[in-house]
Design an enzyme around this catalytic site. Structure first.
Site, mmCIF file in Angstrom:
data_model
loop_
_atom_site.group_PDB
_atom_site.id
_atom_site.type_symbol
_atom_site.label_atom_id
_atom_site.label_comp_id
_atom_site.label_asym_id
_atom_site.label_seq_id
_atom_site.Cartn_x
_atom_site.Cartn_y
_atom_site.Cartn_z
ATOM 1 N N HIS A 75 0.830 -1.202 0.000
ATOM 2 C CA HIS A 75 0.000 0.000 0.000
ATOM 3 C C HIS A 75 0.866 1.253 0.000
ATOM 4 C CE1 HIS A 75 0.486 0.866 4.383
ATOM 5 N NE2 HIS A 75 0.437 -0.441 4.540
ATOM 6 N N ASP A 77 -0.045 4.414 1.191
ATOM 7 C CA ASP A 77 -0.235 5.425 2.225
ATOM 8 C C ASP A 77 0.502 5.065 3.507
ATOM 9 O OD1 ASP A 77 -2.095 3.261 2.561
ATOM 10 O OD2 ASP A 77 -3.201 4.477 4.015
ATOM 11 N N GLU A 138 -4.884 2.062 2.786
ATOM 12 C CA GLU A 138 -4.902 0.842 3.587
ATOM 13 C C GLU A 138 -4.992 1.158 5.070
ATOM 14 O OE1 GLU A 138 -3.163 -2.647 5.835
ATOM 15 O OE2 GLU A 138 -2.564 -0.518 5.821
ATOM 16 N N ASP A 162 3.501 -6.904 3.653
ATOM 17 C CA ASP A 162 3.057 -5.893 4.617
ATOM 18 C C ASP A 162 2.937 -6.466 6.025
ATOM 19 O OD1 ASP A 162 2.161 -3.455 5.597
ATOM 20 O OD2 ASP A 162 0.082 -3.812 5.042
#
Length: 376
Positions: A75, A77, A138, A162
């Protein structure tokens, strides 16, 4: 030299601000980086719907079509404080100057993607089609992933880059989670002159909460009331009270049952007191579970053994984009890429783990087998 390149690119990435809802400039930078490596870009048009600062996009690397396609996800962000990040290389790790987060969650995953492409090309490694999906939002509820049209992805199988901790961790189980927004309405009255004319919303809540199972319900399920807001003055019987609660469980049916139990108790107490209830249950994530012998896990475990790392099958108490992909029919696990202390100014990533994460991703691609169709 390739490790030095990995570090340099990662430091460049974290210097570009991309706090949730302001991912746009970072997204455009990433598109340019993937295009410079020869990948084609497929960008959706979801930011108007999500309210985020960027769309999601898929970067595609062509490959041998006789090999099963695979996708990797990260992701774009970050959480706050994530503006003006100054990364430092110190004592074998990369950290911020501790006035901000580092942003390894999840820009380390993105740097791994970019370095993976470079090494595949440089080492001329045979591979199948690879898709890299970059999502927005996310950190604020998996909003970008939830808006993705899964037909954008050819691959049925994927790995989300992640998860924290040393390389080798694989999240095989993640919970379902519901948010509960509860509003109780009683009747206001003067608390000193005529309290019997009032209906206290907080008394209704107190009686209901005393009957609820909260905290650790069982080995799979938790429930919590995290926010309480109400009242207008000390001398007024409280008319309105708002509660925000959550329920999580590794068993989806147990999650639904606990939500229903909370609503039932609230309805009973509201009826007894003559108050009113507005109850909203919002599904935030849907859980998933893979048995240890699942082909996707067997593949990851073998690749880890190839690079001399043991596999650690773990369950997570929270959710990631992997939850969304699995709910939408993809077969996905979240893997550890080395970062530590995320969402704090002490966040860091050991360089040895960072490098091993790239080596692991390379093996996942190099040894990608042909899996059976999950819909068969």
């Amino acid at each position: 030299m390739s490790t030095t390149r990995l570090i340099q690119e990662f430091m460049e990435l974290v210097k570009i601000d991309s706090v949730s809802y302001a991912e746009g400039p970072f997204q455009q930078d990433l598109i340019g980086r993937f295009q410079a490596l020869g990948l084609t870009i497929d960008e959706d048009a979801t930011k108007e719907k999500t309210g985020l600062g960027a769309n999601n996009f898929v970067a595609r690397l062509d490959g041998d079509t006789s090999i099963e396609p695979v996708f990797f996800s990260s992701h774009m962000d970050t959480v706050s404080p994530g503006q003006g990040i100054h990364p430092l290389e110190r004592d074998g790790r990369i950290q911020s100057d501790q006035t901000t987060i580092l942003g390894a969650d999840d820009k380390a995953g993105i740097a791994i993607m970019l370095e993976l492409v470079k090494r595949l090309k440089e080492q001329q490694i045979r591979h199948g089609p690879i898709e890299f999906i970059l999502t927005a939002g996310e950190e604020v509820g998996l909003l970008g992933a939830k808006a993705v049209d899964m037909s954008m992805l050819q691959a049925k199988f994927g790995y989300v880059l992640d998860n924290g901790g040393p390389v080798g961790g694989i999240i095989t189980t993640s919970p379902s989670m519901y948010r509960l927004d509860i509003r109780l309405t009683g009747r206001a009255a003067h608390a000193g002159l005529e309290p019997e004319k009032g209906i206290s919303a907080i008394e209704v809540a107190a009686q209901a909460i005393s009957r609820m199972k909260l905290g650790r319900i069982d080995h799979e399920t938790t429930a919590n009331i995290g926010q309480v807001k109400g009242g207008t003055a000390m001398n007024v019987v409280m008319e309105h009270l708002e509660l925000v609660a959550e329920v999580r469980s590794f068993n989806h049916q147990k999650c639904l049952d606990q939500v229903e139990a909370i609503e039932t108790i609230l309805n009973e107490e509201v009826t007894r007191f003559g108050a009113k209830l507005d109850f909203k249950a919002t599904p935030l994530i849907t859980g998933y579970h893979f048995e240890d012998d699942h082909p996707l896990l067997a593949h990851a475990k073998h690749c880890l053994e190839t690079i001399g790392r043991p596999a650690r099958f773990e369950r997570s108490g929270g959710g990631t984009d992997a939850n969304v992909f699995n709910e939408q029919g993809k077969v996905v696990v979240n893997v550890s890429i080395g970062y530590e202390e995320i969402h704090t100014v002490e966040e860091y990533i050991p360089i040895t783990e960072f490098e091993q994460a790239v080596v692991f991703a390379l093996e996942l691609v190099r040894q990608m087998p042909s899996f059976p169709d999950p819909s068969a």
